[in-house]
Design a protein around this motif. Structure first.
Motif, PDB file in Angstrom:
ATOM      1  N   ASP A 206       0.830  -1.210   0.000  1.00 21.51           N
ATOM      2  CA  ASP A 206       0.000   0.000   0.000  1.00 21.51           C
ATOM      3  C   ASP A 206       0.864   1.260   0.000  1.00 21.51           C
ATOM      4  O   ASP A 206       0.497   2.280  -0.599  1.00 21.51           O
ATOM      5  N   ARG A 207       2.012   1.186   0.644  1.00 15.76           N
ATOM      6  CA  ARG A 207       2.936   2.326   0.624  1.00 15.76           C
ATOM      7  C   ARG A 207       3.527   2.497  -0.776  1.00 15.76           C
ATOM      8  O   ARG A 207       3.734   3.621  -1.244  1.00 15.76           O
ATOM      9  N   LYS A 208       3.811   1.391  -1.448  1.00 14.03           N
ATOM     10  CA  LYS A 208       4.304   1.482  -2.825  1.00 14.03           C
ATOM     11  C   LYS A 208       3.230   2.057  -3.747  1.00 14.03           C
ATOM     12  O   LYS A 208       3.525   2.876  -4.630  1.00 14.03           O
ATOM     13  N   LEU A 209       1.995   1.646  -3.545  1.00 16.31           N
ATOM     14  CA  LEU A 209       0.897   2.184  -4.349  1.00 16.31           C
ATOM     15  C   LEU A 209       0.748   3.686  -4.131  1.00 16.31           C
ATOM     16  O   LEU A 209       0.525   4.448  -5.082  1.00 16.31           O
ATOM     17  N   ALA A 210       0.871   4.124  -2.882  1.00 14.76           N
ATOM     18  CA  ALA A 210       0.783   5.557  -2.590  1.00 14.76           C
ATOM     19  C   ALA A 210       1.911   6.313  -3.285  1.00 14.76           C
ATOM     20  O   ALA A 210       1.712   7.420  -3.809  1.00 14.76           O
ATOM     21  N   ALA A 211       3.097   5.713  -3.302  1.00 14.76           N
ATOM     22  CA  ALA A 211       4.228   6.346  -3.981  1.00 14.76           C
ATOM     23  C   ALA A 211       3.976   6.429  -5.482  1.00 14.76           C
ATOM     24  O   ALA A 211       4.234   7.462  -6.118  1.00 14.76           O
ATOM     25  N   LEU A 212       3.457   5.362  -6.053  1.00 21.55           N
ATOM     26  CA  LEU A 212       3.209   5.343  -7.495  1.00 21.55           C
ATOM     27  C   LEU A 212       2.158   6.373  -7.888  1.00 21.55           C
ATOM     28  O   LEU A 212       2.233   6.969  -8.972  1.00 21.55           O
ATOM     29  N   GLU A 213       1.201   6.621  -7.021  1.00 20.28           N
ATOM     30  CA  GLU A 213       0.156   7.604  -7.309  1.00 20.28           C
ATOM     31  C   GLU A 213       0.726   9.004  -7.513  1.00 20.28           C
ATOM     32  O   GLU A 213       0.108   9.836  -8.183  1.00 20.28           O
ATOM     33  N   GLU A 214       1.889   9.274  -6.940  1.00 21.23           N
ATOM     34  CA  GLU A 214       2.493  10.600  -7.083  1.00 21.23           C
ATOM     35  C   GLU A 214       3.053  10.836  -8.488  1.00 21.23           C
ATOM     36  O   GLU A 214       3.283  11.984  -8.867  1.00 21.23           O
ATOM     37  N   HIS A 215       3.242   9.770  -9.262  1.00 18.34           N
ATOM     38  CA  HIS A 215       3.749   9.921 -10.626  1.00 18.34           C
ATOM     39  C   HIS A 215       2.555  10.175 -11.556  1.00 18.34           C
ATOM     40  O   HIS A 215       2.227   9.380 -12.439  1.00 18.34           O
ATOM     41  N   ARG A 216       1.916  11.321 -11.357  1.00 20.08           N
ATOM     42  CA  ARG A 216       0.646  11.601 -12.022  1.00 20.08           C
ATOM     43  C   ARG A 216       0.790  11.751 -13.536  1.00 20.08           C
ATOM     44  O   ARG A 216      -0.122  11.406 -14.282  1.00 20.08           O
ATOM     45  N   THR A 217       1.914  12.274 -13.984  1.00 19.96           N
ATOM     46  CA  THR A 217       2.078  12.426 -15.439  1.00 19.96           C
ATOM     47  C   THR A 217       2.161  11.085 -16.148  1.00 19.96           C
ATOM     48  O   THR A 217       1.938  11.004 -17.355  1.00 19.96           O
ATOM     49  N   GLN A 218       2.453  10.026 -15.401  1.00 13.86           N
ATOM     50  CA  GLN A 218       2.589   8.696 -15.989  1.00 13.86           C
ATOM     51  C   GLN A 218       1.385   7.804 -15.697  1.00 13.86           C
ATOM     52  O   GLN A 218       1.435   6.596 -15.930  1.00 13.86           O
ATOM     53  N   ALA A 219       0.313   8.385 -15.198  1.00 12.37           N
ATOM     54  CA  ALA A 219      -0.876   7.612 -14.833  1.00 12.37           C
ATOM     55  C   ALA A 219      -1.420   6.864 -16.036  1.00 12.37           C
ATOM     56  O   ALA A 219      -1.376   7.336 -17.170  1.00 12.37           O
ATOM     57  N   GLY A 220      -1.930   5.662 -15.761  1.00  9.49           N
ATOM     58  CA  GLY A 220      -2.560   4.876 -16.817  1.00  9.49           C
ATOM     59  C   GLY A 220      -1.706   3.780 -17.371  1.00  9.49           C
ATOM     60  O   GLY A 220      -2.168   2.947 -18.150  1.00  9.49           O
ATOM     61  N   ASP A 221      -0.404   3.769 -16.988  1.00 10.33           N
ATOM     62  CA  ASP A 221       0.464   2.700 -17.482  1.00 10.33           C
ATOM     63  C   ASP A 221       0.009   1.336 -16.974  1.00 10.33           C
ATOM     64  O   ASP A 221       0.177   0.325 -17.647  1.00 10.33           O
ATOM     65  N   MET A 222      -0.553   1.312 -15.779  1.00  7.02           N
ATOM     66  CA  MET A 222      -0.943   0.054 -15.156  1.00  7.02           C
ATOM     67  C   MET A 222      -2.048   0.362 -14.162  1.00  7.02           C
ATOM     68  O   MET A 222      -1.954   1.338 -13.414  1.00  7.02           O
ATOM     69  N   GLU A 223      -3.087  -0.448 -14.138  1.00  9.05           N
ATOM     70  CA  GLU A 223      -4.237  -0.143 -13.297  1.00  9.05           C
ATOM     71  C   GLU A 223      -4.644  -1.340 -12.436  1.00  9.05           C
ATOM     72  O   GLU A 223      -4.316  -2.486 -12.738  1.00  9.05           O
ATOM     73  N   GLY A 224      -5.394  -1.053 -11.362  1.00 10.46           N
ATOM     74  CA  GLY A 224      -6.079  -2.056 -10.563  1.00 10.46           C
ATOM     75  C   GLY A 224      -5.208  -3.174 -10.043  1.00 10.46           C
ATOM     76  O   GLY A 224      -4.096  -2.982  -9.568  1.00 10.46           O
TER      77      GLY A 224
END
Length: 260
Positions: A206-224
């Motif tokens: 969950d901490r890794k997911l929170a970190a990944l959420e900060e890379h907003r310009t790269q959103a959509g590369d991988m979901e769910g």
């Protein structure tokens, strides 16, 4: 006891996928030191939302996203360097220059463990491959020129083939096309018996997911669920010292190293 981990990656967010779980698992250890090096700022990458960045500002935005990702994870790097080589053009950089810049950092820090890319670059990305080649050469140059503390283990990020097969089965079952490792920017698997380190990141996913959420310009590369699965473990080929096929798979980047 102090233990230092250095990660040398190509782009902002490579670190989130490749080593953030390991950092989170060791975050509360008083003697743990984390050094992070980005060879590029990712300025040639995608812009998921035009409101977030322009082509001219993307590099600076992605650097900031990466810094925020470590805040979200809850453990900042003790040293964070951006070398700012041109994104998507690392292979064009003078190889010896890049090696020596990385070597200078390794000489200063003398990390126990260095994580970078292997020859497959995880996805075949030329920047990943060039970064891993330069970082690996730097590791060996420093170790051979000045034997001493640190530089005890070199790890190449990898995806076990069985894990890639599992992802593809899920994709097909959901009506999607499987990933094709013959195509550029698609994940490559390595034979499971070549994986020397397999780290369970479930307790910190969950901490890794929170970190990944900060890379907003790269959103959509991988979901769910696909994204959660990709972040739930970190695996590596033990590039140095050479691993005997009979050796057990290690469950931590520092496992077996003992005291410095």
């Amino acid at each position: 006891m102090t233990r230092t981990l250095a990660a040398i990656v190509a782009h902002p967010d490579d670190d989130t996928f490749g080593c953030a779980g390991t950092v989170a698992l060791h975050a509360d250890e008083p003697g743990f030191r984390f050094v992070l090096v980005h060879v590029t700022s990712g300025e040639a990458g995608r812009i998921a939302d035009p409101a977030l960045a322009t082509r001219e500002t993307l590099g600076a935005v992605r650097e900031d996203e990466d810094r925020r990702s470590w805040v979200a994870l809850g453990r900042l790097p003790d040293r964070h360097e951006f070398l700012r080589y041109p994104d998507h053009r690392v292979e064009e950089a003078p190889f010896d220059e890049l090696v020596e810049r990385i070597a200078a950092l390794l000489e200063e820090e003398r990390p126990d463990v260095v994580i970078t890319f292997g020859p497959d670059g995880i996805t075949g990305h030329p920047d990943h491959i060039a970064t891993g080649k330069a970082a690996s050469e730097a590791f060996h140059r420093v170790r051979e020129r000045n034997p001493g503390e640190g530089l005890r283990r070199l790890l190449h990020q990898a995806i076990p083939q069985s894990m890639l097969d599992q992802w593809n089965r899920r994709l097909v079952a959901s009506g999607k096309d499987p990933m094709d490792p013959t195509q550029l920017y698609q994940p490559r698997g390595v034979p499971d018996d070549e994986v020397g380190v397999l780290i369970d990141c479930g307790p910190v996913v969950d901490r890794k997911l929170a970190a990944l959420e900060e890379h907003r310009t790269q959103a959509g590369d991988m979901e769910g669920e696909e994204r959660r699965m990709a972040l739930a473990s970190e695996s590596h080929v033990l590039a140095w010292p050479p691993r005997d096929a009979r050796d057990p798979v290690l469950g931590d980047a520092f496992a077996g190293l003992g005291s410095p």
